[in-house]
Scaffold this motif. Structure first.
Motif, short mmCIF file in Angstrom:
data_model
loop_
_atom_site.label_atom_id
_atom_site.label_comp_id
_atom_site.label_asym_id
_atom_site.label_seq_id
_atom_site.Cartn_x
_atom_site.Cartn_y
_atom_site.Cartn_z
N ALA A 1 0.82 -1.22 0.00
CA ALA A 1 0.00 0.00 0.00
C ALA A 1 0.85 1.26 0.00
CB ALA A 1 -0.99 0.01 1.15
N ASP A 2 0.17 2.38 -0.08
CA ASP A 2 0.89 3.66 -0.21
C ASP A 2 0.53 4.66 0.87
OD1 ASP A 2 -1.68 4.14 -1.09
OD2 ASP A 2 -1.08 5.28 -2.85
N THR A 3 -0.23 4.25 1.86
CA THR A 3 -0.49 5.13 3.00
C THR A 3 -0.04 4.42 4.27
OG1 THR A 3 -2.74 4.31 3.37
CG2 THR A 3 -2.49 6.18 1.84
N ALA A 4 0.26 5.21 5.30
CA ALA A 4 0.82 4.64 6.53
C ALA A 4 -0.10 3.63 7.19
CB ALA A 4 1.17 5.77 7.50
N ASP A 5 -1.32 4.03 7.44
CA ASP A 5 -2.23 3.14 8.17
C ASP A 5 -2.53 1.86 7.41
OD1 ASP A 5 -2.28 5.00 10.21
OD2 ASP A 5 -4.15 5.92 9.54
N TYR A 6 -2.75 1.99 6.10
CA TYR A 6 -3.08 0.79 5.35
C TYR A 6 -1.86 -0.11 5.15
CZ TYR A 6 -6.09 -2.15 2.60
OH TYR A 6 -6.81 -3.22 2.16
N ALA A 7 -0.69 0.48 5.02
CA ALA A 7 0.53 -0.33 4.91
C ALA A 7 0.72 -1.17 6.17
CB ALA A 7 1.74 0.55 4.66
N THR A 8 0.44 -0.58 7.32
CA THR A 8 0.54 -1.32 8.58
C THR A 8 -0.54 -2.39 8.66
OG1 THR A 8 1.58 0.53 9.72
CG2 THR A 8 0.44 -1.11 11.11
N GLU A 9 -1.76 -2.04 8.29
CA GLU A 9 -2.86 -3.00 8.34
C GLU A 9 -2.56 -4.21 7.46
OE1 GLU A 9 -7.51 -3.33 6.92
OE2 GLU A 9 -6.73 -1.35 7.43
N ILE A 10 -2.09 -3.96 6.25
CA ILE A 10 -1.83 -5.08 5.35
C ILE A 10 -0.64 -5.92 5.82
CG2 ILE A 10 -1.21 -5.75 3.00
CD1 ILE A 10 -2.86 -3.42 2.02
N ALA A 11 0.37 -5.28 6.38
CA ALA A 11 1.49 -6.06 6.94
C ALA A 11 0.97 -7.01 8.02
CB ALA A 11 2.56 -5.12 7.50
N GLU A 12 -0.01 -6.55 8.79
CA GLU A 12 -0.59 -7.40 9.84
C GLU A 12 -1.39 -8.56 9.25
OE1 GLU A 12 -2.66 -4.48 12.19
OE2 GLU A 12 -0.79 -3.80 13.13
N TRP A 13 -1.90 -8.40 8.01
CA TRP A 13 -2.63 -9.48 7.35
C TRP A 13 -1.77 -10.72 7.17
CZ3 TRP A 13 -5.71 -7.08 2.69
CH2 TRP A 13 -6.66 -6.19 3.17
N ILE A 14 -0.46 -10.57 7.16
CA ILE A 14 0.41 -11.73 7.03
C ILE A 14 0.10 -12.74 8.13
CG2 ILE A 14 2.82 -12.46 7.33
CD1 ILE A 14 3.61 -10.13 5.51
N GLU A 15 -0.18 -12.25 9.32
CA GLU A 15 -0.52 -13.16 10.42
C GLU A 15 -2.03 -13.30 10.62
OE1 GLU A 15 2.06 -13.36 13.88
OE2 GLU A 15 3.29 -11.79 12.94
#
Length: 182
Positions: free
Chosen positions: A50-64
């Motif tokens: 992603a290209d925004t801070a909050d969504y980049a963090t949210e998607i990184a969390e999707w890994i788990e």
């Protein structure tokens, strides 16, 4: 790489620069634990979803939380950033929206195609739900990205569909040893 229909101000806050010192440290921990794999595929990148801070963090969390094991992006995004397309066997350190490295990923498979090339299995592996939901989210995101560059996204625009495994840190890794898929 991944995207959302988020529209709040928080969702549009730009992602922070990568913490390259921490990313290198995470990579070196992985490399020390798996020298044979790294010797065979030494290349690695640092990136985020992603290209925004909050969504980049949210998607990184999707890994788990959603067992995310796929991502996609426009071919032109790689070309405009001056970086090569992903390669099977290559690694990347994924950072969250604050620039903090979270995981080392290893590319297992790639397909070049269009938004119509993805199938239900790929959409599920990205964590976006159904194929129709995946297409809606990505069509909206890629339309916005292309418009910001003075381009027009169409259903024929080339995209990269990438599958990956999580190889580090050990408590999040898919296997004790990275899989040989090169």
């Amino acid at each position: 790489m991944d995207v959302s229909a988020h529209t709040s101000d928080a969702a549009t806050r730009p992602a922070a620069p990568f913490d390259m010192t921490a990313a290198r440290a995470l990579w070196e921990e992985y490399a020390a634990a798996h020298p044979d794999v790294v010797a065979e595929h030494p290349e690695w990148e640092v990136d985020r979803f992603a290209d925004t801070a909050d969504y980049a963090t949210e998607i990184a969390e999707w890994i788990e939380t959603r067992h995310k094991r796929a991502t996609s992006d426009l071919v032109d995004t790689f070309l405009q950033r001056g970086v090569p397309l992903p390669r099977v066997g290559a690694h990347w350190v994924v950072c969250d929206g604050d620039g903090k490295p979270r995981y080392v990923l290893r590319t297992l498979g790639l397909r070049l195609g269009t938004i119509w090339t993805a199938d239900e299995s790929f959409a599920a592996a990205e964590g976006d739900g159904t194929l129709d939901e995946w297409r809606d989210v990505h069509r909206g995101y890629w339309t916005r990205v292309c418009a910001s560059r003075g381009e027009v996204f169409t259903d024929a625009t080339p995209v990269v569909l990438e599958r990956f495994e999580v190889v580090w840190p050990p408590d999040a890794a898919d296997h004790d040893e990275p899989q040989d898929r090169s």
